[in-house]
Design a protein around this motif. Structure first.
Motif, PDB file in Angstrom:
ATOM      1  N   ASN A  90       0.850  -1.178   0.000  1.00 58.55           N
ATOM      2  CA  ASN A  90       0.000   0.000   0.000  1.00 58.55           C
ATOM      3  C   ASN A  90       0.891   1.236   0.000  1.00 58.55           C
ATOM      4  O   ASN A  90       1.458   1.609   1.033  1.00 58.55           O
ATOM      5  CB  ASN A  90      -0.908  -0.005   1.233  1.00 58.55           C
ATOM      6  CG  ASN A  90      -1.706   1.282   1.382  1.00 58.55           C
ATOM      7  OD1 ASN A  90      -1.897   2.024   0.407  1.00 58.55           O
ATOM      8  ND2 ASN A  90      -2.155   1.557   2.588  1.00 58.55           N
ATOM      9  N   LYS A 103       0.310   4.219   0.047  1.00 57.58           N
ATOM     10  CA  LYS A 103      -0.088   5.318   0.927  1.00 57.58           C
ATOM     11  C   LYS A 103       0.730   5.301   2.221  1.00 57.58           C
ATOM     12  O   LYS A 103       0.808   6.313   2.926  1.00 57.58           O
ATOM     13  CB  LYS A 103      -1.584   5.214   1.240  1.00 57.58           C
ATOM     14  CG  LYS A 103      -2.503   5.502   0.051  1.00 57.58           C
ATOM     15  CD  LYS A 103      -2.433   6.964  -0.367  1.00 57.58           C
ATOM     16  CE  LYS A 103      -3.413   7.297  -1.481  1.00 57.58           C
ATOM     17  NZ  LYS A 103      -4.808   7.304  -1.051  1.00 57.58           N
ATOM     18  N   GLU A 121      -1.045  -1.664 -10.620  1.00 60.18           N
ATOM     19  CA  GLU A 121      -1.363  -0.800  -9.487  1.00 60.18           C
ATOM     20  C   GLU A 121      -2.656  -1.259  -8.819  1.00 60.18           C
ATOM     21  O   GLU A 121      -3.642  -0.516  -8.747  1.00 60.18           O
ATOM     22  CB  GLU A 121      -1.456   0.652  -9.958  1.00 60.18           C
ATOM     23  CG  GLU A 121      -0.159   1.179 -10.549  1.00 60.18           C
ATOM     24  CD  GLU A 121       0.586   2.106  -9.604  1.00 60.18           C
ATOM     25  OE1 GLU A 121      -0.064   2.911  -8.934  1.00 60.18           O
ATOM     26  OE2 GLU A 121       1.831   2.024  -9.535  1.00 60.18           O
ATOM     27  N   THR A 168      -9.680  -4.592  -5.142  1.00 56.08           N
ATOM     28  CA  THR A 168      -9.189  -3.271  -5.527  1.00 56.08           C
ATOM     29  C   THR A 168     -10.167  -2.183  -5.112  1.00 56.08           C
ATOM     30  O   THR A 168      -9.779  -1.145  -4.543  1.00 56.08           O
ATOM     31  CB  THR A 168      -8.955  -3.214  -7.051  1.00 56.08           C
ATOM     32  OG1 THR A 168      -8.037  -4.251  -7.420  1.00 56.08           O
ATOM     33  CG2 THR A 168      -8.393  -1.868  -7.463  1.00 56.08           C
ATOM     34  N   ARG A 223      -9.432   0.728  -2.265  1.00 55.35           N
ATOM     35  CA  ARG A 223      -9.491   2.142  -2.642  1.00 55.35           C
ATOM     36  C   ARG A 223     -10.491   2.891  -1.771  1.00 55.35           C
ATOM     37  O   ARG A 223     -10.267   4.041  -1.377  1.00 55.35           O
ATOM     38  CB  ARG A 223      -9.848   2.281  -4.116  1.00 55.35           C
ATOM     39  CG  ARG A 223      -8.763   1.785  -5.078  1.00 55.35           C
ATOM     40  CD  ARG A 223      -7.490   2.608  -4.999  1.00 55.35           C
ATOM     41  NE  ARG A 223      -6.429   2.065  -5.826  1.00 55.35           N
ATOM     42  CZ  ARG A 223      -6.210   2.414  -7.097  1.00 55.35           C
ATOM     43  NH1 ARG A 223      -7.007   3.294  -7.685  1.00 55.35           N
ATOM     44  NH2 ARG A 223      -5.205   1.885  -7.774  1.00 55.35           N
ATOM     45  N   GLN A 251      -6.666   3.153   0.551  1.00 58.30           N
ATOM     46  CA  GLN A 251      -5.395   2.480   0.273  1.00 58.30           C
ATOM     47  C   GLN A 251      -5.144   2.430  -1.234  1.00 58.30           C
ATOM     48  O   GLN A 251      -6.070   2.505  -2.037  1.00 58.30           O
ATOM     49  CB  GLN A 251      -5.428   1.061   0.844  1.00 58.30           C
ATOM     50  CG  GLN A 251      -5.656   1.016   2.345  1.00 58.30           C
ATOM     51  CD  GLN A 251      -5.913  -0.392   2.858  1.00 58.30           C
ATOM     52  OE1 GLN A 251      -6.355  -1.271   2.112  1.00 58.30           O
ATOM     53  NE2 GLN A 251      -5.658  -0.627   4.134  1.00 58.30           N
ATOM     54  N   HIS A 252      -3.883   2.326  -1.606  1.00 62.87           N
ATOM     55  CA  HIS A 252      -3.515   2.231  -3.027  1.00 62.87           C
ATOM     56  C   HIS A 252      -2.410   1.186  -3.150  1.00 62.87           C
ATOM     57  O   HIS A 252      -1.227   1.478  -2.986  1.00 62.87           O
ATOM     58  CB  HIS A 252      -3.040   3.576  -3.565  1.00 62.87           C
ATOM     59  CG  HIS A 252      -2.781   3.588  -5.033  1.00 62.87           C
ATOM     60  ND1 HIS A 252      -2.728   4.745  -5.779  1.00 62.87           N
ATOM     61  CD2 HIS A 252      -2.565   2.578  -5.930  1.00 62.87           C
ATOM     62  CE1 HIS A 252      -2.494   4.448  -7.044  1.00 62.87           C
ATOM     63  NE2 HIS A 252      -2.367   3.139  -7.147  1.00 62.87           N
ATOM     64  N   TYR A 253      -2.825  -0.039  -3.433  1.00 58.39           N
ATOM     65  CA  TYR A 253      -1.865  -1.138  -3.495  1.00 58.39           C
ATOM     66  C   TYR A 253      -1.186  -1.211  -4.858  1.00 58.39           C
ATOM     67  O   TYR A 253      -1.790  -0.937  -5.899  1.00 58.39           O
ATOM     68  CB  TYR A 253      -2.553  -2.466  -3.189  1.00 58.39           C
ATOM     69  CG  TYR A 253      -2.604  -2.762  -1.719  1.00 58.39           C
ATOM     70  CD1 TYR A 253      -1.584  -3.478  -1.093  1.00 58.39           C
ATOM     71  CD2 TYR A 253      -3.653  -2.294  -0.939  1.00 58.39           C
ATOM     72  CE1 TYR A 253      -1.625  -3.738   0.264  1.00 58.39           C
ATOM     73  CE2 TYR A 253      -3.698  -2.542   0.430  1.00 58.39           C
ATOM     74  CZ  TYR A 253      -2.678  -3.268   1.020  1.00 58.39           C
ATOM     75  OH  TYR A 253      -2.712  -3.507   2.369  1.00 58.39           O
TER      76      TYR A 253
END
Length: 561
Positions: free
Chosen positions: A147, A149, A164, A195, A199, A203-205
């Motif tokens: 993540n 972030k 992403e 996903t 989001r 979070q942004h994995y």
């Protein structure tokens, strides 16, 4: 040592994976570190890549009860070197042994620093697994999804990856067979919902190389490493024969940074410098490379200027690609690694003749294409497919059996015909020659053996093929129309030559003596793997390992870590 605007113990040029591992070692030793990156983004080519490391005898293999050993890996690398005829000054028995012995320790060290790693897909064989010591399962290590972030304000500086979203590399690879296994549709939906959920949670994995570099960056920041972006290095400063620092820029002005223990160059290759490509590897194009725009080779020339020796400069980590219309507008050039390795497909040159095992190593694939082109036009070569193929697999990441993407036919990228002879005329290949090639291939498939190039006899060929296809995952006829052809060119994921270094990662002169204070790793160096590519992650693994080795040597740590 004087006249510097700033002083650090360890100065690192470039922010690839080897830079991160070296920085963590130095901070563990209590030394100050600065990493200088000329681009606005951190992570280098590694962040754009699959982020795979080739690590023999690693902890994850042992945890899963699989036997491997340093001796098996040495046997394999030595056997692979014996197949190469060209000289490889970047490789030596001492360096190969240093790699095999230190790479597992490097992984253990990173895990101890909080970098979450895991074994790559359990089935990802060495590229020449038939050689003594070759592994038919997997020696790969990857990072767990990350993540980004968690990086806080530094998240915007992490170079974008190609995946992403929260998915493991093995999961993503299996989706290539979504039309072969209905269960994979459910797996794809799970990834989509995962996903969306992450989001919504803010979070942004990312996965693959971006996950590796994100995790390494987080650990390095926590350890107190000083990172500077948009800080190109133009000169290595030499005093009394010793590299004591570098010249960069700060606020648009020259800025001299000194390194008490040394300078590590890990500035990538020269894949985006067409003039250097024309000089060292004519016939290749920077437009076909997967590397970032800053991969332009200035530090190669700078190391040579102060006495370093460049070697293996004709080598690249070839990665076949297919230039579909619009590809230049997307982040990653459409790869063709598995395009002709799957059943119901072959590769031919412009005379209509098949000339290689299409299932082998991507480095060897592109090398073979370029060698063929010296005698028979083969750049581009043609991937020849049939209806069976397009109903089961994508072409340039698109399904084309029901609807062809706009521009593909109009721009003469995709050729389609009801007969092999008509397809041959469309791509300006001798119809008789192409028909004979196809008939010969279909005969091999019927007999169950590729008599010309032995495709399907390696475990790696099976990996590139189709696990749902039998009896051989790599062999399938090309016999059901309509028939298709698309061009394939010798792209790359990096160049593979650079400064010659010793087993401690020190850059050496022509007489073999080290340049005091100067270390290098990654594709800024002549590969310690020689002119071959032993398995997935054979550039990132050595970059990280020799960055680790360099820092240990410069800090005088020995085996204290």
């Amino acid at each position: 040592m004087g006249g510097f605007d700033e002083m650090f113990d360890w100065v690192v040029v470039g922010s690839g994976a080897g830079s991160m591992s070296s920085a963590l070692v130095m901070r563990k030793a209590g030394k100050s570190v600065i990493v200088l990156e000329k681009e606005p983004f951190l992570g280098g080519t590694t962040a754009k890549s699959g982020g795979v490391m080739w690590i023999p005898n690693n902890r994850f293999m042992r945890e899963q009860g699989e036997a491997d050993s340093a001796e098996a890996a040495i046997t394999y690398l030595d056997a692979l070197m014996a197949t190469e005829s060209a000289e490889a000054p970047g490789s030596s028995a001492e360096k190969r042994r240093a790699y095999v012995n230190e790479a597992p320790k490097m992984i253990d060290f990173l895990v101890d620093q909080g970098v979450a790693l895991e074994r790559g897909p359990d089935f990802w064989p060495d590229y020449y697994d038939e050689l003594p010591g070759g592994c038919k399962t997997s020696r790969t290590v990857v990072a767990e999804p990350f993540n980004k972030k968690e990086l806080g304000p530094w998240a915007k500086t992490l170079r974008k990856g190609f995946a992403e979203f929260p998915v493991r590399l093995g999961e993503a690879m299996k989706l290539n067979y979504i039309r072969r296994d209905p269960a994979l549709k459910k797996a794809q939906l799970r990834i989509v919902w995962r996903t969306i959920r992450t989001r919504l949670m803010g979070q942004h994995y990312v996965t693959a190389g971006a996950a590796l570099q994100g995790r390494m960056l987080k650990a390095a920041l926590a350890a107190g490493v000083d990172f500077r972006i948009e800080s190109p290095v133009s000169e290595l400063i030499v005093e009394n024969g010793k590299v004591t620092g570098i010249l960069t820029q700060k606020d648009g002005k020259p800025w001299r940074v000194g390194g008490r223990l040394g300078v590590l160059v890990n500035a990538g290759g020269f894949a985006q410098n067409q003039a250097m490509r024309d000089r060292y590897m004519p016939g290749t194009r920077s437009a076909w490379s997967q590397t970032p725009e800053g991969d332009t080779g200035e530090m190669h020339m700078e190391m040579e200027r102060i006495g370093g020796v460049l070697a293996q400069m004709d080598q690249m980590v070839g990665y076949q690609t297919t230039p579909a219309p619009g590809w230049e507008k997307i982040y990653v050039t459409p790869p063709a690694q598995g395009l002709t390795g799957k059943p119901h497909a072959i590769l031919v040159d412009q005379s209509g003749v098949r000339y290689m095992n299409e299932g082998g190593s991507y480095e060897l694939y592109c090398e073979t294409m370029l060698k063929r082109n010296a005698s028979v036009p083969a750049v581009p070569s043609w991937a020849i497919l049939d209806r069976q193929y397009v109903e089961m697999y994508k072409v340039a990441d698109k399904w084309i059996d029901k609807k062809v993407p706009a521009g593909w036919i109009e721009q003469n990228y995709l050729h389609r015909a009801d007969s092999i002879e008509a397809l041959a005329r469309s791509i300006k290949v001798d119809p008789v020659a192409l028909k004979a090639t196809i008939d010969r291939w279909n005969g091999f498939v019927a007999a169950g053996r590729d008599e010309d190039f032995h495709r399907g006899e390696r475990a790696y060929d099976s990996w590139l093929g189709d696990p749902y296809h039998g009896p051989n995952p790599a062999l399938g006829t090309v016999e059901k129309g309509p028939f298709y052809a698309v061009p394939v060119v010798p792209g790359d994921v990096s160049t593979y030559g650079g400064a010659v270094t010793d087993a401690h990662s020190r850059v050496v002169k022509a007489d073999g003596s080290p340049i005091e204070g100067l270390y290098a790793t990654g594709v800024s160096t002549a590969s310690p793997m020689g002119n071959a590519y032993p398995g997935a992650g054979a550039s990132i693994g050595p970059s990280m390992t020799f960055g680790y080795i360099a820092a240990k040597h410069a800090a005088g740590l020995g085996n204290q870590l």
